[in-house]
Design a protein around this motif. Structure first.
Motif, PDB file in Angstrom:
ATOM      1  N   GLY A   9      47.846 -25.190   9.632  1.00  0.00           N
ATOM      2  CA  GLY A   9      47.261 -24.763   8.279  1.00  0.00           C
ATOM      3  C   GLY A   9      47.984 -24.170   7.213  1.00  0.00           C
ATOM      4  N   ARG A  10      47.332 -23.919   6.111  1.00  0.00           N
ATOM      5  CA  ARG A  10      48.405 -23.237   5.266  1.00  0.00           C
ATOM      6  C   ARG A  10      49.062 -21.766   5.187  1.00  0.00           C
ATOM      7  NH1 ARG A  10      44.681 -25.193   0.970  1.00  0.00           N
ATOM      8  NH2 ARG A  10      43.094 -25.827   2.355  1.00  0.00           N
ATOM      9  N   GLY A  68      43.670 -14.952   7.322  1.00  0.00           N
ATOM     10  CA  GLY A  68      42.810 -14.726   5.967  1.00  0.00           C
ATOM     11  C   GLY A  68      41.830 -13.648   6.070  1.00  0.00           C
ATOM     12  N   ASP A  70      39.116 -13.447   4.589  1.00  0.00           N
ATOM     13  CA  ASP A  70      37.724 -14.043   4.590  1.00  0.00           C
ATOM     14  C   ASP A  70      37.459 -14.508   6.172  1.00  0.00           C
ATOM     15  OD1 ASP A  70      40.143 -16.083   4.658  1.00  0.00           O
ATOM     16  OD2 ASP A  70      38.835 -17.644   4.662  1.00  0.00           O
ATOM     17  N   LEU A  71      38.517 -14.829   6.795  1.00  0.00           N
ATOM     18  CA  LEU A  71      38.073 -15.096   8.352  1.00  0.00           C
ATOM     19  C   LEU A  71      37.666 -13.717   8.970  1.00  0.00           C
ATOM     20  CD1 LEU A  71      40.789 -17.745   8.917  1.00  0.00           C
ATOM     21  CD2 LEU A  71      38.274 -18.020   8.921  1.00  0.00           C
ATOM     22  N   GLY A  88      48.393 -16.818   0.679  1.00  0.00           N
ATOM     23  CA  GLY A  88      47.023 -17.569   1.021  1.00  0.00           C
ATOM     24  C   GLY A  88      46.039 -17.119   0.198  1.00  0.00           C
ATOM     25  N   CYS A  90      42.743 -17.228  -2.317  1.00  0.00           N
ATOM     26  CA  CYS A  90      42.018 -18.145  -2.525  1.00  0.00           C
ATOM     27  C   CYS A  90      40.538 -17.390  -2.719  1.00  0.00           C
ATOM     28  CB  CYS A  90      41.527 -18.975  -1.406  1.00  0.00           C
ATOM     29  SG  CYS A  90      41.380 -18.422   0.309  1.00  0.00           S
ATOM     30  N   LEU A 153      35.523 -22.142   0.245  1.00  0.00           N
ATOM     31  CA  LEU A 153      36.943 -21.656  -0.239  1.00  0.00           C
ATOM     32  C   LEU A 153      37.310 -22.372  -1.427  1.00  0.00           C
ATOM     33  CD1 LEU A 153      38.878 -20.215   2.693  1.00  0.00           C
ATOM     34  CD2 LEU A 153      37.414 -18.889   1.126  1.00  0.00           C
ATOM     35  N   SER A 155      40.649 -22.522  -4.114  1.00  0.00           N
ATOM     36  CA  SER A 155      42.136 -21.865  -4.818  1.00  0.00           C
ATOM     37  C   SER A 155      42.170 -22.341  -6.236  1.00  0.00           C
ATOM     38  CB  SER A 155      43.330 -22.280  -3.749  1.00  0.00           C
ATOM     39  OG  SER A 155      43.448 -23.400  -3.312  1.00  0.00           O
TER      40      SER A 155
HETATM   41  P1  AMP Z   1      43.735 -23.592   6.993  1.00  0.00           P
HETATM   42  O1  AMP Z   1      44.135 -23.294   8.341  1.00  0.00           O
HETATM   43  O2  AMP Z   1      44.666 -24.227   6.153  1.00  0.00           O
HETATM   44  O3  AMP Z   1      42.354 -24.368   6.829  1.00  0.00           O
HETATM   45  O4  AMP Z   1      43.276 -22.144   6.301  1.00  0.00           O
HETATM   46  C1  AMP Z   1      43.094 -20.961   6.649  1.00  0.00           C
HETATM   47  C2  AMP Z   1      43.092 -20.234   5.576  1.00  0.00           C
HETATM   48  O5  AMP Z   1      44.006 -20.209   4.685  1.00  0.00           O
HETATM   49  C3  AMP Z   1      41.755 -19.687   5.146  1.00  0.00           C
HETATM   50  O6  AMP Z   1      40.707 -19.043   5.907  1.00  0.00           O
HETATM   51  C4  AMP Z   1      42.044 -18.775   3.877  1.00  0.00           C
HETATM   52  O7  AMP Z   1      42.360 -17.530   4.462  1.00  0.00           O
HETATM   53  C5  AMP Z   1      43.390 -19.532   3.409  1.00  0.00           C
HETATM   54  N1  AMP Z   1      43.405 -20.283   2.353  1.00  0.00           N
HETATM   55  C6  AMP Z   1      44.026 -20.296   1.196  1.00  0.00           C
HETATM   56  N2  AMP Z   1      43.794 -21.033   0.163  1.00  0.00           N
HETATM   57  C7  AMP Z   1      42.896 -21.888   0.608  1.00  0.00           C
HETATM   58  C8  AMP Z   1      42.096 -23.155   0.348  1.00  0.00           C
HETATM   59  N3  AMP Z   1      42.357 -23.593  -1.147  1.00  0.00           N
HETATM   60  N4  AMP Z   1      41.125 -23.630   1.126  1.00  0.00           N
HETATM   61  C9  AMP Z   1      40.921 -23.037   2.198  1.00  0.00           C
HETATM   62  N5  AMP Z   1      41.761 -22.131   2.851  1.00  0.00           N
HETATM   63  C10 AMP Z   1      42.674 -21.551   2.014  1.00  0.00           C
END
Ligand code: AMP
Length: 274
Positions: A9-10, A68, A70-71, A88, A90, A153, A155
């Motif tokens: 992920g990001r 994150g 948020d998590l 990160g 968002c 979420l 961004s």
């Molecule tokens: P991912 O593993 O890429 O789905 O995202 C994990 C975490 O990346 C999320 O819980 C957020 O803390 C962060 N994040 C940053 N930008 C975004 C976005 N546009 N959408 C979802 N997650 C984001």
């Protein structure tokens, strides 16, 4: 020492890049690697799902974690946020279909709301809503007739617009964070990562100017710690060096030019301890 970081992920790449920038020398993790070590420090890095990081830290499986904000909040883990990491970013936003008559978050009362974030939605949405918990593709749920609104979420906001949704506001601002079990002000790892994140948020600004305008220049770069002033070979001119916030540079340049600054240079900072 063990630190858990997102396996995919990001947040994965920026986290490994942060460890490298802090001088830890992380080994290049292979595609399928679930752990790697660091060349320059006795640190093992465990690659786990971003959503599992808070629990690993809470349970003492690892000493620190990156995930994150948020998590962390959604999992309700008993951990301490040690550092905001500056990537990160968002927002958790509430949204409804464009054609909906609802215009505020309070107006969502009575609505069915789909989300991957039931705990945060329950805590933060100021309305009496029925939650539908899904594990992805939240933006599709209103079109499928599953929900009258969503909490998800965002961004840039383009995914909402592409799916015909209108934001009603922000419930929570998130970014990547470093977490530990308890406040930890003496840890070398925390200090190193803080030095990098602080440095990334600043620039070293240098310019030459007539000495007569020095007071004005100091007022413009105020907020910076006392700038350094060095005499130049040409009488009546000085060089000014100041540490400024990266986000202020675009605003400072024209103001400094207007009072006679020249030879302006902006240099990145590698590490910084305030
Ligand atoms: P991912 O593993 O890429 O789905 O995202 C994990 C975490 O990346 C999320 O819980 C957020 O803390 C962060 N994040 C940053 N930008 C975004 C976005 N546009 N959408 C979802 N997650 C984001």
């Amino acid at each position: 020492m063990r630190i858990a970081v997102p396996v995919k992920g990001r947040l994965r790449e920026p986290t490994v890049a942060l460890l490298a920038a802090a001088g830890l020398g992380p080994e290049e993790p292979g595609e399928r690697a679930l752990a790697f070590s660091c060349r320059n420090a006795p640190i093992d890095v465990l690659l786990v799902r971003a959503g599992d990081v808070p629990e690993y830290v809470q349970d003492g499986v690892v000493d620190y974690g990156v995930t994150g904000a948020d998590l962390v909040r959604e999992r309700g883990a008993q951990v301490t946020q040690l550092l905001r990491l500056g990537f990160g970013a968002c927002r958790l936003e509430a949204a409804v279909p464009d054609e909906s008559s609802v215009t505020t978050m309070a107006g969502m009362s009575g609505l069915t709301v789909a989300t991957v974030y039931p705990r945060l939605t329950n805590e933060l949405l100021p309305a009496d809503v029925t939650l539908v918990q899904v594990s992805g593709s939240v933006e599709l749920t209103p079109r499928l007739g599953l929900a009258g609104g969503i909490v998800d979420l965002v961004s840039s906001g383009s995914t909402l617009r592409t799916n015909g949704l209108r934001s009603l506001g922000v419930l929570f601002e998130s970014e990547a964070v470093l977490i530990g079990r308890e406040p930890d002000v003496t840890s070398p790892l925390v200090s190193m990562l803080r030095a990098v994140t602080e440095a990334r948020a600043h620039r070293y600004l240098m310019f030459n100017m007539p000495e007569s305008a020095l007071d004005k220049a100091c007022a413009i770069v105020r907020g910076a710690q006392a700038p350094s002033v060095l005499p130049l070979a040409e009488p009546g001119t000085v060089a000014v060096h100041a540490l400024v916030r990266a986000t202020d540079v675009w605003r400072l340049f024209p103001q400094l030019e207007a009072i006679g600054a020249s030879s302006m240079l902006v240099v990145p900072v590698e590490r910084m301890v305030a």
